[in-house]
Design a protein around this motif. Structure first.
Motif, PDB file in Angstrom:
ATOM      1  N   GLY A   1      -2.283   2.638  -7.313  1.00 54.90           N
ATOM      2  CA  GLY A   1      -3.634   2.125  -7.421  1.00 54.90           C
ATOM      3  C   GLY A   1      -3.919   1.030  -6.399  1.00 54.90           C
TER       4      GLY A   1
ATOM      5  N   PRO B   1      -0.874  10.107 -11.341  1.00 57.70           N
ATOM      6  CA  PRO B   1      -0.798   9.730  -9.928  1.00 57.70           C
ATOM      7  C   PRO B   1      -1.301  10.818  -8.987  1.00 57.70           C
ATOM      8  CG  PRO B   1       1.214   9.103 -11.076  1.00 57.70           C
ATOM      9  CD  PRO B   1       0.432   9.967 -12.011  1.00 57.70           C
TER      10      PRO B   1
ATOM     11  N   THR C   1       1.989   4.119 -11.160  1.00 60.33           N
ATOM     12  CA  THR C   1       0.541   4.309 -11.067  1.00 60.33           C
ATOM     13  C   THR C   1      -0.133   3.036 -10.570  1.00 60.33           C
ATOM     14  OG1 THR C   1       0.606   5.930 -12.876  1.00 60.33           O
ATOM     15  CG2 THR C   1      -1.530   4.947 -12.349  1.00 60.33           C
ATOM     16  N   ALA C   2       0.372   1.876 -11.021  1.00 58.78           N
ATOM     17  CA  ALA C   2      -0.171   0.602 -10.546  1.00 58.78           C
ATOM     18  C   ALA C   2       0.082   0.429  -9.049  1.00 58.78           C
ATOM     19  CB  ALA C   2       0.446  -0.556 -11.326  1.00 58.78           C
TER      20      ALA C   2
ATOM     21  N   LEU D   1      -5.066  11.004  -9.107  1.00 56.51           N
ATOM     22  CA  LEU D   1      -5.676   9.924  -8.331  1.00 56.51           C
ATOM     23  C   LEU D   1      -5.615  10.227  -6.838  1.00 56.51           C
ATOM     24  CD1 LEU D   1      -4.291   6.792 -10.218  1.00 56.51           C
ATOM     25  CD2 LEU D   1      -6.631   7.686 -10.268  1.00 56.51           C
TER      26      LEU D   1
ATOM     27  N   ARG E   1      -6.590   1.476  -3.473  1.00 55.92           N
ATOM     28  CA  ARG E   1      -7.717   0.541  -3.454  1.00 55.92           C
ATOM     29  C   ARG E   1      -7.921  -0.011  -2.037  1.00 55.92           C
ATOM     30  NH1 ARG E   1      -8.480  -5.021  -7.049  1.00 55.92           N
ATOM     31  NH2 ARG E   1     -10.561  -5.534  -6.239  1.00 55.92           N
TER      32      ARG E   1
END
Length: 227
Positions: A218, A140, A214-215, A143, A222
């Motif tokens: 994400g 994480p 993490t999802a 990212l 995004r």
């Protein structure tokens, strides 16, 4: 020294506008760090950073020893997490924050999380699971860093897998396994290898939270990155 509300606002500014009030755990963790920083305002932030890393590495020793020593390992993990938050609180609330310190603190966080994964493996978790746990501690923040390089000012909403959750999962897992070993709960229940089962289960739950977190991140990044 800044007031607690001023400190939380400053923390938010350094973390891409993230609101710590969005998570009770994160808000409470930061408030505890601020209270410690007020009591230890004389301590240099760098000293707290170094001490946090040393304590995290020291947690591996009791994990290797196993048995009731795992309780000490869990306590050391928790202490290392508090020290890590303390250095940031000392820097921000004391007006000593710098970009160099911010980068150093992030690097030390990743090293301590590697120590957490190593402690889980030493305490009985399968090597592949401990590696997945450690990787999901790193991913994480990687990212977020890459999104920042791509021009994203916000670091994304707070997920279920932030730094306090990682520390708590590791500490409670290792310490809980030590309690099982010290009290003989596994033998009383007719279960062999109880401490290892506790550590494996805790690492698995942590990895699952890491995937979910993490999802969540994400999806948030995004939206920020667009097409």
């Amino acid at each position: 020294m800044l007031s607690r509300d001023e400190y939380l606002a400053e923390w938010s500014r350094w973390h891409g506008g993230t609101d710590p009030a969005a998570s009770r755990l994160v808000h409470g963790w930061l408030s505890l760090a601020y209270a410690l920083a007020r009591a230890l305002s004389w301590l240099p932030p760098l000293a707290a950073t170094a001490l946090g890393l040393l304590v995290a590495l020291a947690a591996v020793g009791p994990a290797v020893a196993g048995g009731a020593w795992l309780i000490a390992g869990g306590l050391l993990v928790g202490l290392s997490g508090l020290l890590d938050s303390l250095d940031g609180a000392l820097a921000l609330a004391g007006g000593r924050a710098s970009r160099r310190g911010y980068v150093l603190d992030s690097a030390v966080d990743r090293l301590t999380e590697a120590a957490y994964a190593l402690a889980l493996w030493a305490a009985g978790a399968p090597g592949w699971l401990a590696a997945v746990f450690g990787a999901l501690c790193w991913l994480p923040d990687y990212l977020r860093a890459r999104a920042g390089q791509a021009g994203v000012a916000e670091t994304g909403s707070i997920s279920v897998w932030e730094r306090p959750t990682r520390v708590a999962m590791t500490g409670f897992t290792v310490g809980g396994a030590g309690i099982v070993a010290a009290t003989g709960l596994d033998a009383a229940a007719g279960v062999d290898g109880g401490p290892a089962l506790v550590v494996t289960a805790g690492a698995a739950v942590g990895a699952l939270l890491g995937l979910v977190g993490t999802a969540q991140l994400g999806v948030s990044l995004r939206r920020a990155l667009g097409d």
